[in-house]
Design an enzyme around this catalytic site. Structure first.
Site, PDB file in Angstrom:
ATOM      1  N   SER A   5      42.533  52.655  46.759  1.00  0.00           N
ATOM      2  CA  SER A   5      43.617  51.673  46.766  1.00  0.00           C
ATOM      3  C   SER A   5      44.180  51.598  45.353  1.00  0.00           C
ATOM      4  O   SER A   5      43.438  51.791  44.386  1.00  0.00           O
ATOM      5  CB  SER A   5      43.089  50.295  47.169  1.00  0.00           C
ATOM      6  OG  SER A   5      44.065  49.296  46.934  1.00  0.00           O
ATOM      7  N   TYR A  15      37.045  43.699  44.953  1.00  0.00           N
ATOM      8  CA  TYR A  15      37.734  44.723  45.741  1.00  0.00           C
ATOM      9  C   TYR A  15      38.254  45.830  44.823  1.00  0.00           C
ATOM     10  O   TYR A  15      38.046  47.012  45.075  1.00  0.00           O
ATOM     11  CB  TYR A  15      38.888  44.099  46.533  1.00  0.00           C
ATOM     12  CG  TYR A  15      39.666  45.097  47.356  1.00  0.00           C
ATOM     13  CD1 TYR A  15      39.155  45.585  48.546  1.00  0.00           C
ATOM     14  CD2 TYR A  15      40.912  45.554  46.939  1.00  0.00           C
ATOM     15  CE1 TYR A  15      39.856  46.511  49.306  1.00  0.00           C
ATOM     16  CE2 TYR A  15      41.632  46.468  47.683  1.00  0.00           C
ATOM     17  CZ  TYR A  15      41.087  46.948  48.871  1.00  0.00           C
ATOM     18  OH  TYR A  15      41.792  47.865  49.614  1.00  0.00           O
TER      19      TYR A  15
END
Length: 118
Positions: free
Chosen positions: A12, A25
């Site tokens: 990501s 994250y």
């Protein structure tokens, strides 16, 4: 995995842009990038390619409950002016897994409409 295979890691852009409130994250996605680079070296003797696909905001069911304000705020950060489509991520993954990318390894392909470049 057999000789000449291809691994496509899903990361990501959160792994390198830094997003308040998403530290864990982001760190986990940064780890994916690191694994990909390490495995590129470790598996090259077997002809196995390892690449990372790092999407930005993609219009998936996860965004169904997001407010219009959040959607507009995110979209304003994307130079192409829209969220990505799942099909665009799938096409990039297919490319990295295919023989069409036979000379690509250790790379990170951002599918983010330019968001990480701003």
């Amino acid at each position: 995995m057999s000789e000449g295979g291809s691994i496509v890691m899903i990361g990501s852009i959160a792994g390198f842009i830094g997003t308040a409130g998403y530290g864990v994250y982001g760190a986990s996605k940064a780890a994916v990038r690191s694994y990909s680079r390490t495995w590129t070296r470790e598996l090259s003797g077997k002809g196995i390619r390892v690449n990372t696909l790092s999407p930005g905001p993609i219009d998936t069911p996860m965004f169904d409950d997001v407010s219009d304000e959040v959607r507009k705020t995110l979209t304003a950060l994307i130079p192409l002016g829209r969220l990505g489509k799942p099909e665009e991520v799938a096409a990039a993954a297919f490319f990295l897994a295919s023989d069409e990318s036979s000379y690509i390894t250790g790379a990170e392909l951002c599918i983010d409409g330019g968001m990480s470049q701003v």
